[in-house]
Design a protein around this motif. Structure first.
Motif, PDB file in Angstrom:
ATOM      1  N   MET A   1       7.686 -16.594  -3.412  1.00 22.84           N
ATOM      2  CA  MET A   1       8.521 -15.415  -3.172  1.00 22.84           C
ATOM      3  C   MET A   1       7.674 -14.273  -2.607  1.00 22.84           C
ATOM      4  SD  MET A   1      11.665 -16.095  -3.827  1.00 22.84           S
ATOM      5  CE  MET A   1      11.962 -17.873  -3.896  1.00 22.84           C
ATOM      6  N   ARG A   2       8.364 -13.323  -1.999  1.00 19.87           N
ATOM      7  CA  ARG A   2       7.700 -12.221  -1.307  1.00 19.87           C
ATOM      8  C   ARG A   2       7.498 -11.041  -2.250  1.00 19.87           C
ATOM      9  NH1 ARG A   2      10.974  -8.775   2.144  1.00 19.87           N
ATOM     10  NH2 ARG A   2       9.661  -7.281   3.209  1.00 19.87           N
ATOM     11  N   GLU A   3       6.340 -11.038  -2.883  1.00 23.49           N
ATOM     12  CA  GLU A   3       5.989  -9.934  -3.780  1.00 23.49           C
ATOM     13  C   GLU A   3       4.757  -9.263  -3.189  1.00 23.49           C
ATOM     14  OE1 GLU A   3       6.426 -10.022  -8.176  1.00 23.49           O
ATOM     15  OE2 GLU A   3       4.247 -10.210  -8.154  1.00 23.49           O
ATOM     16  N   LEU A   4       4.887  -8.018  -2.793  1.00 29.17           N
ATOM     17  CA  LEU A   4       3.805  -7.334  -2.089  1.00 29.17           C
ATOM     18  C   LEU A   4       3.409  -6.044  -2.795  1.00 29.17           C
ATOM     19  CD1 LEU A   4       5.237  -7.583   1.572  1.00 29.17           C
ATOM     20  CD2 LEU A   4       3.664  -9.181   0.453  1.00 29.17           C
ATOM     21  N   TYR A   5       2.151  -5.978  -3.211  1.00 30.28           N
ATOM     22  CA  TYR A   5       1.597  -4.736  -3.745  1.00 30.28           C
ATOM     23  C   TYR A   5       1.370  -3.781  -2.563  1.00 30.28           C
ATOM     24  CZ  TYR A   5       1.094  -6.731  -8.367  1.00 30.28           C
ATOM     25  OH  TYR A   5       1.368  -7.267  -9.602  1.00 30.28           O
ATOM     26  N   PRO A   6       1.235  -2.478  -2.847  1.00 31.76           N
ATOM     27  CA  PRO A   6       1.139  -1.518  -1.740  1.00 31.76           C
ATOM     28  C   PRO A   6       0.134  -1.884  -0.631  1.00 31.76           C
ATOM     29  CG  PRO A   6       1.554  -0.306  -3.736  1.00 31.76           C
ATOM     30  CD  PRO A   6       1.364  -1.762  -4.146  1.00 31.76           C
TER      31      PRO A   6
ATOM     32  N   LYS B   1       1.808  -4.469   1.380  1.00 31.15           N
ATOM     33  CA  LYS B   1       2.993  -3.906   2.032  1.00 31.15           C
ATOM     34  C   LYS B   1       2.585  -3.065   3.235  1.00 31.15           C
ATOM     35  CE  LYS B   1       7.297  -2.579   2.583  1.00 31.15           C
ATOM     36  NZ  LYS B   1       8.069  -3.410   3.533  1.00 31.15           N
ATOM     37  N   ARG B   2       1.421  -2.397   3.139  1.00 32.82           N
ATOM     38  CA  ARG B   2       0.978  -1.603   4.289  1.00 32.82           C
ATOM     39  C   ARG B   2       0.655  -2.504   5.477  1.00 32.82           C
ATOM     40  NH1 ARG B   2      -0.835   2.450   0.403  1.00 32.82           N
ATOM     41  NH2 ARG B   2      -2.652   1.253  -0.209  1.00 32.82           N
TER      42      ARG B   2
ATOM     43  N   GLU C   1       2.105  -5.424   6.028  1.00 30.31           N
ATOM     44  CA  GLU C   1       3.415  -5.846   6.547  1.00 30.31           C
ATOM     45  C   GLU C   1       4.053  -4.724   7.374  1.00 30.31           C
ATOM     46  OE1 GLU C   1       6.661  -8.296   4.304  1.00 30.31           O
ATOM     47  OE2 GLU C   1       7.378  -6.225   4.365  1.00 30.31           O
ATOM     48  N   ASP C   2       3.969  -3.502   6.869  1.00 29.90           N
ATOM     49  CA  ASP C   2       4.552  -2.371   7.605  1.00 29.90           C
ATOM     50  C   ASP C   2       3.851  -2.133   8.943  1.00 29.90           C
ATOM     51  OD1 ASP C   2       6.524  -1.831   5.777  1.00 29.90           O
ATOM     52  OD2 ASP C   2       5.437  -0.227   4.766  1.00 29.90           O
TER      53      ASP C   2
ATOM     54  N   ASP D   1      15.182 -10.936   5.768  1.00 33.82           N
ATOM     55  CA  ASP D   1      14.503 -11.637   4.686  1.00 33.82           C
ATOM     56  C   ASP D   1      15.207 -13.001   4.591  1.00 33.82           C
ATOM     57  OD1 ASP D   1      12.732 -11.699   2.549  1.00 33.82           O
ATOM     58  OD2 ASP D   1      14.109 -10.752   1.145  1.00 33.82           O
TER      59      ASP D   1
ATOM     60  N   GLU E   1      10.364 -17.306   0.461  1.00 29.51           N
ATOM     61  CA  GLU E   1      11.045 -16.087   0.905  1.00 29.51           C
ATOM     62  C   GLU E   1      10.166 -15.475   1.978  1.00 29.51           C
ATOM     63  OE1 GLU E   1      11.182 -12.854  -1.923  1.00 29.51           O
ATOM     64  OE2 GLU E   1      12.732 -11.797  -0.802  1.00 29.51           O
TER      65      GLU E   1
ATOM     66  N   HIS F   1      -4.195   5.152   1.822  1.00 29.06           N
ATOM     67  CA  HIS F   1      -3.270   5.841   0.915  1.00 29.06           C
ATOM     68  C   HIS F   1      -2.549   6.945   1.687  1.00 29.06           C
ATOM     69  CE1 HIS F   1      -1.848   8.408  -2.382  1.00 29.06           C
ATOM     70  NE2 HIS F   1      -1.845   7.290  -3.086  1.00 29.06           N
ATOM     71  N   PRO F   2      -1.262   7.164   1.374  1.00 30.29           N
ATOM     72  CA  PRO F   2      -0.526   8.156   2.164  1.00 30.29           C
ATOM     73  C   PRO F   2      -0.997   9.602   2.033  1.00 30.29           C
ATOM     74  CG  PRO F   2       0.864   7.228   0.413  1.00 30.29           C
ATOM     75  CD  PRO F   2      -0.378   6.413   0.470  1.00 30.29           C
TER      76      PRO F   2
ATOM     77  N   ARG G   1      -8.124   6.439  -5.347  1.00 30.13           N
ATOM     78  CA  ARG G   1      -6.983   6.319  -4.446  1.00 30.13           C
ATOM     79  C   ARG G   1      -7.421   6.273  -2.985  1.00 30.13           C
ATOM     80  NH1 ARG G   1      -2.791   6.245  -7.884  1.00 30.13           N
ATOM     81  NH2 ARG G   1      -1.791   8.138  -8.672  1.00 30.13           N
TER      82      ARG G   1
END
Lengths: 429, 429
Positions: free
Chosen positions: A11-16, A19-20, A22-23, A107, A121, A338-339, A388
């Motif tokens: 399954m598609r579980e992405l920590y930040p 996810k960055r 992927e983004d 998805d 997924e 980090h943002p 961070r």
């Protein structure tokens, strides 16, 4: 009871940080398609099973997918791909302006054994043009693919857009004497060529289609160019051949350097009828196609009424990521970024109110600001900002509150400069 | 067989204009949270059923959700909400830097009868802070909500962030003599207050909890402020009361004008333990809460090991959209905005190559360009550009090819000006 800390397999579980990445992929792909005027849409994750039985093929819909009967007795499926839903939306779409040029990031779900690059997924990118049979549509699709690759700084040498035409494959095999009833079987054999060692594949073809049929499939698969003598003798002068030659000329004129003819490309999905293509890694590090697509003529008609021809592709976001990672094309900074642009630290609890006020003013100016919300001491705030990875830190003490003069400490070596609120907001904006 | 043109009832199918509205919402919400340094993550759509049985409650997990047994015999669920998956990720997360400040836009599913604002597949926005029990975390969450509203130009008068505390409700009802065993029932009654006409609700409470218990629930629900006499006599001096008074002071100091105490807010999900809140429309046009959340202390501990307190909320994207639409706060242009900045029309087929070259150069500069890919005549290209709503059009004829001088026609009144490639790229970029 203690619950498992693991998600379901695949399954598609992405920590930040993941996810960055992927983004980063989504952002680059979206902007590459957007400059051609493609518009985004969404289709449901959950669909009636019959939608996929109709055209994706029974094996994909029944065995390789998650399907179930809901409380109302309907057979449902978690979509294994997007195209059938798209076709429905086009059929139902009322006032659409053709050619429709749409994209989406669905998805999708498959019930398969997870392995490298194959998960249960997965996020896809889908791009389609519907409502024109002009090969300029295929050309635009190839240009988008090329632009996606260039967006991620992939040199042309690292990938190929391998294309052929199902119509040409059918014409050539027919021309070489393959009985009409064996065409589907021959396509299934061709589709396996790159998934098996070459010699194994040929023996398997000869077993599966004994006699001249199997030989024709092998001969056809060896044609490395549209002017290969075997291909000319089997399919020369056919409409399919002429069209593919013309398309090949358009690719050359437009400078799509990574595109090459490959007769073995037929794609596994039943609905393709014309030009088909795949994007693959030239290095062979990644055996799964990064992207696959083609032209489908009869899909929208399944919903009754109008016939609308379409061409499009699906591109696996994770497959693309693995490809880029193989060649070091995703910068290290992408995952770690980090943002927050600045951390405002309170010298003591007394300055927390002022810190919040200042933070809110910077946020009003669109600047991402992190502050302490746990009541930590100054040292722990330094440590938090560092962990961070926030590049700038400003300590707010009684003097800063009184004078408005701020000292910005940058990076891990704490080099610093002085500023005031307005200049700070200006610099960071 | 002709397939249905309708998706399953209540599913999320969005044509480009609707998707642009959704993207407008997502974009505004994301940027409002991003300035606080929140990071995005993804959790799976498909989860083990036991994850939701454990904490969301049996009714939600079994009756109001899509659940099924997969081919391997596992009981699965299409997530009805995100928080349990988040808690698992925190428990498994290894090197997380606390406080964790995360956000996500999960696609969620509920098997309920669709009606206005309630669908079966819905996008949510989730935002959570984990790893600090400091009320500054709640304050930051409220500030994000306020900033989301301001991003969409919602005046403070149109919404309320109604908050209370489960700990306070429990303390007050206990103080008023409600037996411990009836607290859960009392919460369930309170949770229904705003979903029924006032008089009906009171009669129903008195039937459900006859005697002094029911009366206490009604008295408690009528306390409009933290200094209401009944509340002071029931819960004055308790830790829960002192904490909520302090939090109320923080909200005032930070200027969160839309936040008000409302004792009836308890939230339906079992895992909340402290402060709980909802965002609602003051006009009563939209009865469903736009957002609901609170503090949960015991959720991460379900996965064994560490105890991590968290506070967060879920906000329905569609509910938010309906709220904004009620007050005319989504500009008409949002749905209609086609991505292309300019349409390059070919005067005749001979200029198609040049048009493509020019289009590609503009796209290289990041400018979205649409061209004809269907071999249409000039008049039909005009019509296409107009139907798409593309604001600028340039006709490329032999003269334009020869001189490089371009005439840009703007809008429907065809006002025009002359330019060349470099100036055009500069103006549009």
């Amino acid at each position: 009871m203690t619950l498992s800390r693991q998600p379901l397999r695949g399954m598609r579980e992405l920590y930040p940080p993941q996810k960055r990445v992927e983004d980063y992929l989504i952002g680059g792909i979206r902007s590459a398609a957007r400059v051609y005027g493609f518009e985004e849409y969404e289709a449901p994750v959950l669909e009636p099973l019959e939608l996929f039985l109709a055209k994706s093929g029974t094996e994909l819909a029944r065995e390789q997918s998650y399907n179930f009967t809901d409380k109302g007795g309907r057979e449902l499926i978690l979509r294994p791909e997007l195209t059938p839903s798209l076709a429905r939306m086009i059929a139902a779409g009322g006032e659409l302006v053709f050619p429709v040029k749409w994209m989406s990031f669905p998805d999708c779900f498959r019930y398969e054994k997870p392995q490298r690059g194959r998960v249960r997924e997965f996020l896809q990118f889908n791009l389609d043009i519907l409502g024109t049979a002009d090969p300029a549509a295929e050309l635009e699709v190839f240009l988008v693919l090329q632009r996606i690759m260039r967006t991620f700084k992939v040199p042309d040498s690292l990938y190929r857009i391998r294309y052929s035409s199902r119509a040409l494959a059918a014409a050539a095999l027919r021309g070489a004497g393959l009985p009409e009833g064996e065409a589907a079987r021959a396509f299934a054999l061709l589709d396996r060529r790159d998934k098996m060692p070459g010699g194994d594949w040929e023996s398997w073809v000869l077993e599966s289609l004994p006699g001249p049929g199997g030989r024709s499939v092998i001969e056809y698969s060896r044609c490395e160019a549209l002017d290969a003598p075997w291909l000319i003798s089997a399919a020369g002068g056919t409409v399919a051949m002429e069209e593919l030659i013309a398309f090949s000329g358009m690719l050359g004129a437009a400078g799509v350097g990574a595109a090459i003819f490959d007769p073995a490309v037929v794609r596994g999905l039943d609905y393709y009828t014309g030009i088909v293509f795949e994007v693959s890694d030239t290095g062979g590090e990644n055996r799964r196609a990064i992207c696959g697509g083609g032209r489908y003529d009869d899909l929208v008609g399944l919903f009754g009424g109008l016939k609308v021809s379409g061409v499009g592709f699906g591109l696996g976001i994770l497959t693309m990521q693995l490809f880029l990672e193989t060649y070091g094309l995703i910068a290290e900074g992408v995952a770690g970024r980090h943002p927050a642009a600045v951390f405002l630290a309170a010298y003591s609890q007394e300055q927390r109110g002022f810190v919040l006020e200042l933070a809110e003013r910077l946020r009003d100016a669109g600047i991402p600001v992190e502050t302490d919300i746990s009541g930590k001491g100054l040292k722990k705030q330094f440590s938090l900002a560092e962990k961070r990875g926030i590049g700038r830190l400003i300590v707010i003490g009684p003097e800063e509150v009184a004078t408005g003069c701020l000292t910005v400490r940058c990076g891990s070596d704490r080099e610093s400069y002085e500023t005031d609120f307005d200049s700070l907001a200006g610099t960071l904006a």
